[in-house]
Design an enzyme around this catalytic site. Structure first.
Site, mmCIF file in Angstrom:
data_model
loop_
_atom_site.group_PDB
_atom_site.id
_atom_site.type_symbol
_atom_site.label_atom_id
_atom_site.label_comp_id
_atom_site.label_asym_id
_atom_site.label_seq_id
_atom_site.Cartn_x
_atom_site.Cartn_y
_atom_site.Cartn_z
ATOM 1 N N ASP A 104 0.846 -1.202 0.000
ATOM 2 C CA ASP A 104 0.000 0.000 0.000
ATOM 3 C C ASP A 104 0.883 1.255 0.000
ATOM 4 O OD1 ASP A 104 -2.454 -1.648 0.527
ATOM 5 O OD2 ASP A 104 -1.295 -2.117 2.310
ATOM 6 N N HIS A 146 -4.577 -3.468 6.588
ATOM 7 C CA HIS A 146 -4.383 -3.722 5.155
ATOM 8 C C HIS A 146 -5.735 -4.152 4.583
ATOM 9 C CE1 HIS A 146 -2.912 -5.101 1.340
ATOM 10 N NE2 HIS A 146 -3.427 -6.284 1.561
#
Ligand code: NAI
Length: 334
Positions: free
Chosen positions: A159, A187
């Site tokens: 990410d 996440h």
């Protein structure tokens, strides 16, 4: 030459491992002069596929690879390991509730946590990749009480890299010229990609990303959504989840643990919350800005947080609290 280190990759017959093992074997992660014993774990039905992966590792003739151990037995896989990269997990199947997915994964990570506790070196560094990564990491940590909790991480570097790349693209600079983005939290699609402290080097001058982009609306809306939904976008296009970029992110994460983060920079990692940092509840595996020195991490503390960021950080923490509570319920009843 140094003594070999023993590196375990689980889910070794899967698609992330296929790229990851290559990066590790050629020295991109632990260094060009660090010999390796690669330990590959998968489930019994995948042993035939795994034997093909082992053949390919041999055929690469990487000089650093001293031995390859492939197995479907946890007691063999976790024996005296220095590093555990836990990629294998139960995938979400169509129509599967999030609760069912958690239940299946609690079972896997409870068992692998117990194997870490029993067989691994106490200095082992553990990176959990398999989803739901933060909560799987928490379960492994709780099931391995003899291993310091600071040795457990979950992957949010993908990410982080995605955020860096999107900003670089918008500014038309190389990704390395964008620094200090932060992924906060889970996440999952509640994660908060934060640009408030990020900088970019533009024509030789370092400046705040917010000043460089000059489009608050894009940063507060589209940018955040693109990062939160990027995994889903890749699945929609490829019909498979991110693998090459996940392997690169795992390699970046482990390399930073091994060699430290560059001066003046931080990265995002899921680590245990002590309850005194940014108001995040104690005991969650939460993604924070982290610096690493001598294989020891510390959270970059005391960054100013405005109301917008505070709310987003809380939303993703709330989701992790609920995942944790469900997982603990399964853990104690299993
Ligand atoms: P994949 O399905 O290609 O491979 C997974 C492998 O794990 C399979 O070979 C399977 O047999 C194995 N496995 C299942 N249970 C196991 C167990 N108990 N022990 C050992 N191996 C086991 O999946 P892929 O694409 O490699 O992804 C793996 C995981 O990583 C998924 O959970 C995915 O959602 C997650 N992921 C996480 C990311 C992150 O940023 N944290 C990014 C991308 C994927």
């Amino acid at each position: 030459m140094a003594e070999p280190i023993k590196v375990l990759v689980t889910g070794a017959a899967g698609q992330i491992a296929y790229s990851l093992i290559f990066n590790i074997a050629k020295g991109d992660v632990f260094g060009k002069d660090q010999p390796l014993i690669l330990v590959l774990l998968d489930i019994t039905p995948m042993m035939s596929v795994l034997s093909g992966v082992v053949m390919e590792i041999q055929d690469c003739a990487h000089p650093l690879v001293k031995e390859v151990i492939s197995t479907d037995k946890e007691e063999e896989a976790f024996q005296s390991i220095d590093v555990a990269i836990l990629v294998g997990s139960m995938p979400r199947r169509e129509g599967m509730e999030r609760k069912d997915l958690l239940k299946a994964n609690v079972k896997i990570f409870k068992s692998q946590g117990a194997a870490l506790d029993k067989f691994a070196k106490k200095s082992v560094k553990v990176l959990v990749v398999g989803n739901p990564a933060n909560t799987n990491c928490l379960i492994a940590l709780k099931s391995a009480p003899s291993i310091p909790k600071e040795n457990f991480f979950c992957l949010t570097r993908l990410d982080h890299n995605r955020a860096r790349a999107q900003l670089a693209c918008r500014l038309d600079v190389p990704p390395n010229d964008v620094k200090n983005v932060i992924i906060w939290g889970n996440h999952s699609s509640t994660q908060y990609p934060d640009v408030h402290h990020a900088t970019a080097t533009i024509q030789g001058k370092e400046m705040s990303v917010i000043d460089a982009i000059k489009d608050d609306n894009w940063l507060k809306n589209d940018f955040i959504k693109i990062i939160q939904q990027r995994g889903a976008a890749v699945i929609q296009a490829r019909k498979l989840s991110s693998a090459m970029s996940a392997a690169k992110a795992i390699s970046d994460h482990m390399k930073d643990i091994w060699f430290g983060t560059p001066e003046g920079e931080w990265v995002s990692m899921g680590v245990i919350s002590d309850g005194n940092t940014y108001g995040i509840p104690e005991g969650l595996i939460y993604s924070f800005p982290v610096k690493i020195k001598n294989k020891t991490w510390s959270i970059v503390n005391c960054l100013p947080i405005n109301d917008f960021a505070c709310e987003k950080m809380k939303t993703t923490a709330d989701e992790l609290v609920s995942e944790r509570d469900t997982a603990i319920e399964f853990l104690t009843s299993a």
